[in-house]
Design a protein around this motif. Structure first.
Motif, PDB file in Angstrom:
ATOM      1  N   ASP A  49       0.839  -1.204   0.000  1.00 25.58           N
ATOM      2  CA  ASP A  49       0.000   0.000   0.000  1.00 25.58           C
ATOM      3  C   ASP A  49       0.871   1.248   0.000  1.00 25.58           C
ATOM      4  N   GLU A  50       1.924   1.240   0.787  1.00 26.07           N
ATOM      5  CA  GLU A  50       2.820   2.395   0.838  1.00 26.07           C
ATOM      6  C   GLU A  50       3.498   2.621  -0.507  1.00 26.07           C
ATOM      7  N   ASP A  51       3.792   1.548  -1.216  1.00 25.17           N
ATOM      8  CA  ASP A  51       4.437   1.672  -2.530  1.00 25.17           C
ATOM      9  C   ASP A  51       3.553   2.398  -3.537  1.00 25.17           C
ATOM     10  N   TRP A  52       2.243   2.428  -3.300  1.00 20.02           N
ATOM     11  CA  TRP A  52       1.305   3.110  -4.201  1.00 20.02           C
ATOM     12  C   TRP A  52       1.428   4.625  -4.088  1.00 20.02           C
ATOM     13  N   GLN A  53       2.165   5.093  -3.095  1.00 23.01           N
ATOM     14  CA  GLN A  53       2.500   6.505  -2.884  1.00 23.01           C
ATOM     15  C   GLN A  53       1.404   7.314  -2.189  1.00 23.01           C
ATOM     16  N   LYS A 101      -5.888   1.113  -3.305  1.00 24.13           N
ATOM     17  CA  LYS A 101      -5.578   1.863  -4.522  1.00 24.13           C
ATOM     18  C   LYS A 101      -6.781   2.674  -4.979  1.00 24.13           C
ATOM     19  N   ARG A 102      -7.963   2.093  -4.877  1.00 23.68           N
ATOM     20  CA  ARG A 102      -9.184   2.806  -5.265  1.00 23.68           C
ATOM     21  C   ARG A 102      -9.475   3.957  -4.305  1.00 23.68           C
ATOM     22  N   VAL A 103      -9.275   3.711  -3.021  1.00 23.31           N
ATOM     23  CA  VAL A 103      -9.476   4.788  -2.052  1.00 23.31           C
ATOM     24  C   VAL A 103      -8.459   5.900  -2.278  1.00 23.31           C
ATOM     25  N   GLY A 104      -7.210   5.526  -2.571  1.00 23.89           N
ATOM     26  CA  GLY A 104      -6.199   6.536  -2.866  1.00 23.89           C
ATOM     27  C   GLY A 104      -6.602   7.420  -4.028  1.00 23.89           C
ATOM     28  N   ALA A 105      -7.183   6.807  -5.064  1.00 21.14           N
ATOM     29  CA  ALA A 105      -7.640   7.591  -6.219  1.00 21.14           C
ATOM     30  C   ALA A 105      -8.770   8.539  -5.828  1.00 21.14           C
ATOM     31  N   LEU A 106      -9.660   8.086  -4.959  1.00 23.28           N
ATOM     32  CA  LEU A 106     -10.763   8.948  -4.514  1.00 23.28           C
ATOM     33  C   LEU A 106     -10.251  10.104  -3.664  1.00 23.28           C
ATOM     34  N   ASN A 145      -1.726   9.179   3.939  1.00 26.77           N
ATOM     35  CA  ASN A 145      -0.305   9.480   4.021  1.00 26.77           C
ATOM     36  C   ASN A 145       0.364   8.941   2.761  1.00 26.77           C
ATOM     37  N   GLY A 146       1.667   9.157   2.658  1.00 25.66           N
ATOM     38  CA  GLY A 146       2.410   8.648   1.518  1.00 25.66           C
ATOM     39  C   GLY A 146       3.237   9.710   0.826  1.00 25.66           C
ATOM     40  N   ALA A 147       4.035   9.268  -0.118  1.00 28.27           N
ATOM     41  CA  ALA A 147       4.942  10.179  -0.821  1.00 28.27           C
ATOM     42  C   ALA A 147       4.181  11.216  -1.641  1.00 28.27           C
ATOM     43  N   TYR A 148       3.034  10.816  -2.205  1.00 26.85           N
ATOM     44  CA  TYR A 148       2.311  11.763  -3.069  1.00 26.85           C
ATOM     45  C   TYR A 148       1.738  12.940  -2.285  1.00 26.85           C
TER      46      TYR A 148
END
Length: 208
Positions: free
Chosen positions: A27-31, A174-179, A126-129
């Motif tokens: 999950d963290e790799d997804w940024q 990944k879907r939540v990250g996009a939202l 959280n994350g790099a992005y």
């Protein structure tokens, strides 16, 4: 890994849901990844936050004195009003359609007015992005409050996030990250629109 993963659905009088998520290395790799999300209706006269003991200690400890998180959160108010405080003794009135951003390592406190209560949606992430967005100045601790109005698309994105974190289907992070990115883009876009409207209004006044 984040060790906490639980779901709490409060009684109907609160119409509330929140969940804290376990985050994997993938999950963290997804940024960008979601750490928690929720929705709470706070009736007038209710102590805030309700059911504080059911939240992990790092989220609710010493609420009267405020708190510091290790993540970003975006909180969106769709009913009622209240107050948001952050570092530097800054205070912001919160009303319907206001969103405010919480930043890692930055002290904050907020609560609805006892007379009105409020309805809140939030997503922690959280994350790099998101760190890059802050580094590039799209979101700043100095400007944590955003006036969005009641926006159907933003509300729909929050409800989709809540549905996904409740069900946790394969690939849900990944879907939540996009939202979350969709919501953040809406926040930035509305700010750009207000600045453009202000410039246009200024040009009209100068032309008169």
């Amino acid at each position: 890994y984040f060790p906490i993963s639980r779901i709490v659905i409060m009684p109907d009088s609160f119409s509330s849901f929140f969940k804290y998520l376990t985050v994997s290395e993938g999950d963290e790799d997804w940024q960008i990844y979601c750490t928690d999300a929720g929705h709470t209706q706070i009736p007038p006269g209710t102590t805030y936050p309700p059911r504080a003991a059911e939240h992990p200690p790092q989220y609710s400890r010493n609420w009267e004195k405020g708190r510091i998180l290790n993540e970003y959160q975006l909180v969106y108010i769709t009913r009622g009003q209240g107050l948001f405080k952050t570092e530097g003794d800054r205070q912001f009135p919160i009303r319907v359609g206001t969103a405010f951003m919480l930043f890692p390592g930055i002290w904050h406190w907020y609560a609805p007015d006892l007379q009105t209560g409020w309805e809140e949606y939030w997503a922690g992430f959280n994350g790099a992005y998101p760190r890059l967005l802050v580094e590039k100045g799209f979101f700043l601790p100095a400007e944590p409050v955003h006036e969005l109005g009641l926006d159907e698309a933003i509300l729909h994105a929050f409800t989709e996030i809540l549905d996904l974190v409740a069900r946790q289907p394969p690939g849900y992070q990944k879907r939540v990250g996009a939202l979350i990115i969709e919501i953040l883009a809406s926040v930035v876009g509305k700010g750009e629109q207000r600045r453009q409207d202000s410039r246009n209004e200024s040009l009209v006044h100068k032309a008169k």
